[in-house]
Design an enzyme around this catalytic site. Structure first.
Site, short mmCIF file in Angstrom:
data_model
loop_
_atom_site.label_atom_id
_atom_site.label_comp_id
_atom_site.label_asym_id
_atom_site.label_seq_id
_atom_site.Cartn_x
_atom_site.Cartn_y
_atom_site.Cartn_z
N SER A 6 0.84 -1.20 0.00
CA SER A 6 0.00 0.00 0.00
C SER A 6 0.88 1.25 0.00
O SER A 6 1.58 1.55 0.97
CB SER A 6 -0.90 -0.01 1.24
N HIS A 31 -1.15 -1.20 -4.32
CA HIS A 31 -2.44 -0.77 -3.77
C HIS A 31 -2.38 0.74 -3.55
O HIS A 31 -1.50 1.25 -2.86
CB HIS A 31 -2.66 -1.51 -2.45
N ASP A 33 -4.42 3.94 -2.21
CA ASP A 33 -5.55 4.36 -1.37
C ASP A 33 -5.96 5.79 -1.67
O ASP A 33 -5.16 6.71 -1.51
CB ASP A 33 -5.13 4.28 0.11
N MET A 35 -8.45 8.80 -0.58
CA MET A 35 -9.28 9.24 0.55
C MET A 35 -9.75 10.68 0.31
O MET A 35 -9.00 11.48 -0.25
CB MET A 35 -8.47 9.18 1.84
N HIS A 64 -8.02 1.77 -4.63
CA HIS A 64 -9.04 1.60 -3.58
C HIS A 64 -9.65 2.97 -3.27
O HIS A 64 -9.01 3.80 -2.62
CB HIS A 64 -8.34 0.99 -2.34
N MET A 66 -11.77 5.23 -1.30
CA MET A 66 -12.48 5.44 -0.03
C MET A 66 -13.08 6.83 -0.10
O MET A 66 -12.69 7.75 0.64
CB MET A 66 -11.50 5.32 1.15
N MET A 135 -12.10 -5.25 4.50
CA MET A 135 -11.31 -4.36 5.36
C MET A 135 -11.13 -5.03 6.73
O MET A 135 -12.10 -5.45 7.36
CB MET A 135 -12.01 -3.01 5.55
N ASP A 173 -7.31 -6.05 3.70
CA ASP A 173 -6.62 -4.75 3.80
C ASP A 173 -6.68 -4.21 5.23
O ASP A 173 -7.77 -3.91 5.73
CB ASP A 173 -7.31 -3.78 2.83
C1 DX5 Z 1 -6.57 2.24 5.10
C2 DX5 Z 1 -6.10 1.73 3.79
C3 DX5 Z 1 -5.07 0.65 3.87
C4 DX5 Z 1 -3.83 1.01 4.62
C5 DX5 Z 1 -3.17 -0.26 5.10
O1 DX5 Z 1 -7.62 3.11 4.97
O2 DX5 Z 1 -7.17 1.24 3.01
O3 DX5 Z 1 -4.75 0.17 2.57
O4 DX5 Z 1 -2.93 1.74 3.83
O5 DX5 Z 1 -2.18 0.09 5.98
P1 DX5 Z 1 -1.54 -0.89 7.06
O6 DX5 Z 1 -1.02 -2.09 6.32
O7 DX5 Z 1 -0.52 -0.06 7.70
O8 DX5 Z 1 -2.67 -1.29 7.99
ZN ZN Z 2 -6.65 0.25 1.03
#
Ligand code: DX5
Ligand code: ZN
Length: 212
Positions: A6, A31, A33, A35, A64, A66, A135, A173
């Site tokens: 990630s 991956h 993320d 946000m 991903h 979010m 998740m 994840d």
């Molecule tokens: C959180 C993300 C994850 C995060 C995982 O909102 O979707 O992908 O980056 O991070 P770790 O592996 O540190 O839990």
């Molecule tokens: Zn993620």
């Protein structure tokens, strides 16, 4: 096992080096993320990050989202170079329309579930779903501890796939390390997403090897 480091946990001043390093170490996915400070209380990457990284990597870009109302940003992320668009089931009413956009562009389509959303909620889409993202933390921050209920949820996702003859890959994840990763693998996960565990170390290759 497919390992999806990630990017959110990587040092932002070395993203190019980080992706080359994980690719060399045997990761197959990156991956990414996204946000929006609305669906989750944090902000991260836009399509410009994806398009900026795209020429530097052949990794499968696992985006991903979010974000609330992701339908607005699906096409820009596809045009930027996403290989898979994963949206949260909780974030939109327009799941079918988003899947159609992915199919039109021949990009994979995924659904993500927060830890308190039943696995069975994805049932209406299982006949044409490429990835189910379970998740194992509440989304928004890296470095949180793994929620143990994810193990039972992975097993439920395996059973749902069998019962419906679906073909989706099961991804997990949040809070993944060598120990929780092994538990997920035993439960039937196909993909491990890992941020802190992979990047918060001097030996990235060793951490990836332990997950592979
Ligand atoms: C959180 C993300 C994850 C995060 C995982 O909102 O979707 O992908 O980056 O991070 P770790 O592996 O540190 O839990
Ligand atoms: Zn993620």
């Amino acid at each position: 096992m497919i390992v999806a480091p990630s990017l959110f946990a990587a040092d932002a001043s070395y993203f190019g080096d980080a992706i080359r390093q994980v690719e060399k170490a045997g990761a197959q996915y990156l991956h990414i993320d996204v946000m929006d400070n609305a669906f989750v209380p944090n902000l991260s990457f836009g399509p410009n990050i994806v398009s900026g990284l795209r020429p530097h990597s052949t990794l499968y870009f696992d985006v991903h989202l979010m974000i609330k109302n992701p339908e607005i940003l699906v096409t820009p992320f596809i045009e930027a170079g996403a290989d898979c668009i994963t949206i949260h089931l909780e974030a939109t009413e327009k799941i079918d329309a988003i899947r159609s956009v992915c199919r039109k562009h021949q990009v994979d389509f995924g659904l993500a579930l927060c830890p308190d959303t039943p696995i069975d909620a994805v049932r209406p889409w299982v006949d044409d779903l490429d990835l189910l993202l379970i998740m194992s933390i509440f989304p928004g921050l890296g470095g949180q501890p793994f929620l143990e209920n994810a193990i039972g949820r992975i097993r439920e996702a395996v059973e749902l796939r069998r019962a419906t003859r679906g073909h989706y890959r099961i991804s997990v994840d949040g809070g993944i390390n060598d120990k929780t990763g092994t538990l997920c693998k035993e439960a039937g996960a196909d993909i491990l997403v890992a941020g802190t565990y992979v990047f918060n170390t001097k030996d990235v290759a060793k951490r990836i090897a332990s997950l592979l």
